[in-house]
Write an enzyme that holds these catalytic residues in place. Structure first.
Site, PDB file in Angstrom:
ATOM      1  N   LYS A   1       0.755  -1.245   0.052  1.00 18.48           N
ATOM      2  CA  LYS A   1       0.054  -0.029   0.139  1.00 18.48           C
ATOM      3  C   LYS A   1       0.823   1.191   0.093  1.00 18.48           C
ATOM      4  O   LYS A   1       0.477   2.160  -0.573  1.00 18.48           O
ATOM      5  CB  LYS A   1      -1.001  -0.095   1.276  1.00 18.48           C
ATOM      6  CG  LYS A   1      -2.040  -0.999   0.795  1.00 18.48           C
ATOM      7  CD  LYS A   1      -3.081  -1.120   2.067  1.00 18.48           C
ATOM      8  CE  LYS A   1      -3.953  -2.359   1.882  1.00 18.48           C
ATOM      9  NZ  LYS A   1      -4.583  -2.769   3.449  1.00 18.48           N
TER      10      LYS A   1
ATOM     11  N   LYS B   1      -7.407 -13.661 -11.237  1.00 18.49           N
ATOM     12  CA  LYS B   1      -8.563 -14.123 -10.538  1.00 18.49           C
ATOM     13  C   LYS B   1      -9.555 -12.878 -10.800  1.00 18.49           C
ATOM     14  O   LYS B   1      -9.416 -11.793 -11.221  1.00 18.49           O
ATOM     15  CB  LYS B   1      -8.456 -14.064  -9.082  1.00 18.49           C
ATOM     16  CG  LYS B   1      -7.625 -15.345  -8.732  1.00 18.49           C
ATOM     17  CD  LYS B   1      -7.960 -15.568  -7.045  1.00 18.49           C
ATOM     18  CE  LYS B   1      -6.976 -14.557  -6.341  1.00 18.49           C
ATOM     19  NZ  LYS B   1      -7.216 -15.091  -4.891  1.00 18.49           N
TER      20      LYS B   1
ATOM     21  N   LYS C   1     -12.596  -7.462  -7.663  1.00 22.65           N
ATOM     22  CA  LYS C   1     -13.507  -6.258  -7.351  1.00 22.65           C
ATOM     23  C   LYS C   1     -13.254  -4.812  -8.311  1.00 22.65           C
ATOM     24  O   LYS C   1     -14.261  -4.161  -8.135  1.00 22.65           O
ATOM     25  CB  LYS C   1     -13.569  -5.788  -5.787  1.00 22.65           C
ATOM     26  CG  LYS C   1     -14.292  -6.821  -4.917  1.00 22.65           C
ATOM     27  CD  LYS C   1     -14.228  -6.388  -3.413  1.00 22.65           C
ATOM     28  CE  LYS C   1     -15.198  -7.707  -2.709  1.00 22.65           C
ATOM     29  NZ  LYS C   1     -15.102  -7.434  -1.187  1.00 22.65           N
TER      30      LYS C   1
END
Ligand code: TRP
Length: 333
Positions: A114, A196, A199
């Site tokens: 992050k 994958k 979101k």
């Protein structure tokens, strides 16, 4: 309820739920709710680390709640609540912060990622994300935590904090373990064969529980295929395997078997297979989407569900906080 093992899991409130979330997580929650004392919550405080727009927060939380219920989570069987409705969580978080060391927090891979992605927003909440997550779990003296691989390090830290608390102040917390409810839990690859379902990335190759029928059809028809196997019983490329897997999850068993035979004798037509899969997917996702949409319209119901869930969660959380305060020596009256 109190004899059963305690399971705790947090659901991110950012982004739209997709088939990967459904088959990877929600599907298992629905099975767990029968046999465990489940505390499932929307991690809205965690989402503040990335400063979401205040006008989106409630809609995100309500949507995630509605989608989980529409998928089969039963708020009568589990405590389903918003993290921010449980003031005992930040209280325990504060206590645990005194036992969490800056160095170990800085070494967490998800923190380092992050920092790399968002160098302008390295806030203390981001650094202490694993402490808040530990508080989420320990507040219920949780034993089992169903999480994916990416969260295992966080869970290890929760065990460390639990252990540290126990050795400083006396035995209170169990050390929460990763809960692999079903070893066969499937990974849903994105329809273009690259990684994958997600979101936020690969949106055209990810099927969301909120996708309209036409969009589902369009995405499936665009799924990556090739000219088909050249020899009988060939090994399947990943992207083809993924289409078969999706078919196994949402289509009738004999439909899957028919296409598998066609693959093995080289007569398969991927266009036909995708058309069939698209219809079966529409029949699978459609009702979930409709139920979720109806529930989202009914804000009073969602509020009631959250209030109810918070009541159940706070009952247990209050016990834990009373014990933690006493253990620490905060018992003045
Ligand atoms: N960090 C988890 C995720 O990103 C969400 C989460 C927050 C969580 N608190 C938790 C998961 C407690 C399990 C238990 O998916």
């Amino acid at each position: 309820m109190s004899q059963k093992e305690v399971v705790v899991s947090g659901i991110r409130s950012t982004g739209y739920l997709h088939l990967g979330n459904y088959f990877g997580a929600i599907h298992n929650y629905i099975k767990m709710q029968e046999d465990y004392n489940c505390y499932f919550f929307v991690a809205d405080y965690h989402s503040l680390t990335t400063h979401p727009d205040p006008k989106d927060l409630k809609a995100n939380v309500f949507r995630v709640v509605a989608e989980n219920i529409a998928s089969g989570l039963d708020p009568e069987k589990v405590a389903l609540y918003a993290q921010s409705d449980i003031p005992e969580i930040p209280e325990l978080y504060l206590m645990l912060n005194m036992l969490a060391y800056k160095g170990e927090l800085e070494r967490v891979p998800t923190f380092k990622d992050k920092v790399r992605l968002n160098p302008d927003n390295v806030n203390a909440g981001l650094l202490t994300y694993p402490v808040l997550m530990a508080a989420d779990i320990l507040i219920h003296r949780g034993a089992k935590v169903p999480v994916g691989k990416d969260q295992e390090q966080h869970l290890e830290m929760a065990r460390n904090f639990a252990q540290r608390f126990n050795s400083h102040y006396g035995e209170l917390f169990p050390e929460p373990q990763v809960f692999r409810f079903d070893e066969n839990t499937v990974k849903i690859m994105s329809l273009d064969g690259n990684g994958k379902m997600s979101k936020s990335e690969n949106v055209n190759a990810t099927i969301y529980l909120s996708d309209e029928d036409e969009l589902i059809r369009k995405k499936i028809m665009k799924a990556t295929t090739d000219s088909g196997p050249q020899e009988p019983n060939s090994a399947m490329p990943d992207y083809i395997q993924n289409i078969f897997q999706l078919m196994q999850l949402v289509s009738a068993p004999d439909t899957h078997a028919t296409f598998l035979d066609a693959y093995n004798n080289c007569s398969i037509r991927y266009g036909d297979m995708k058309k069939q899969l698209a219809e079966d997917m529409v029949n699978f996702v459609g009702p979930i989407r409709e139920r979720a949409a109806a529930l989202q319209q009914d804000e009073d119901s969602i509020r009631k569900i959250l209030k109810n869930g918070a009541e159940k969660a706070r009952a247990r959380a209050a016990e834990t906080i009373a014990m933690a305060r006493k253990a620490i020596g905060i018992n003045y009256y």
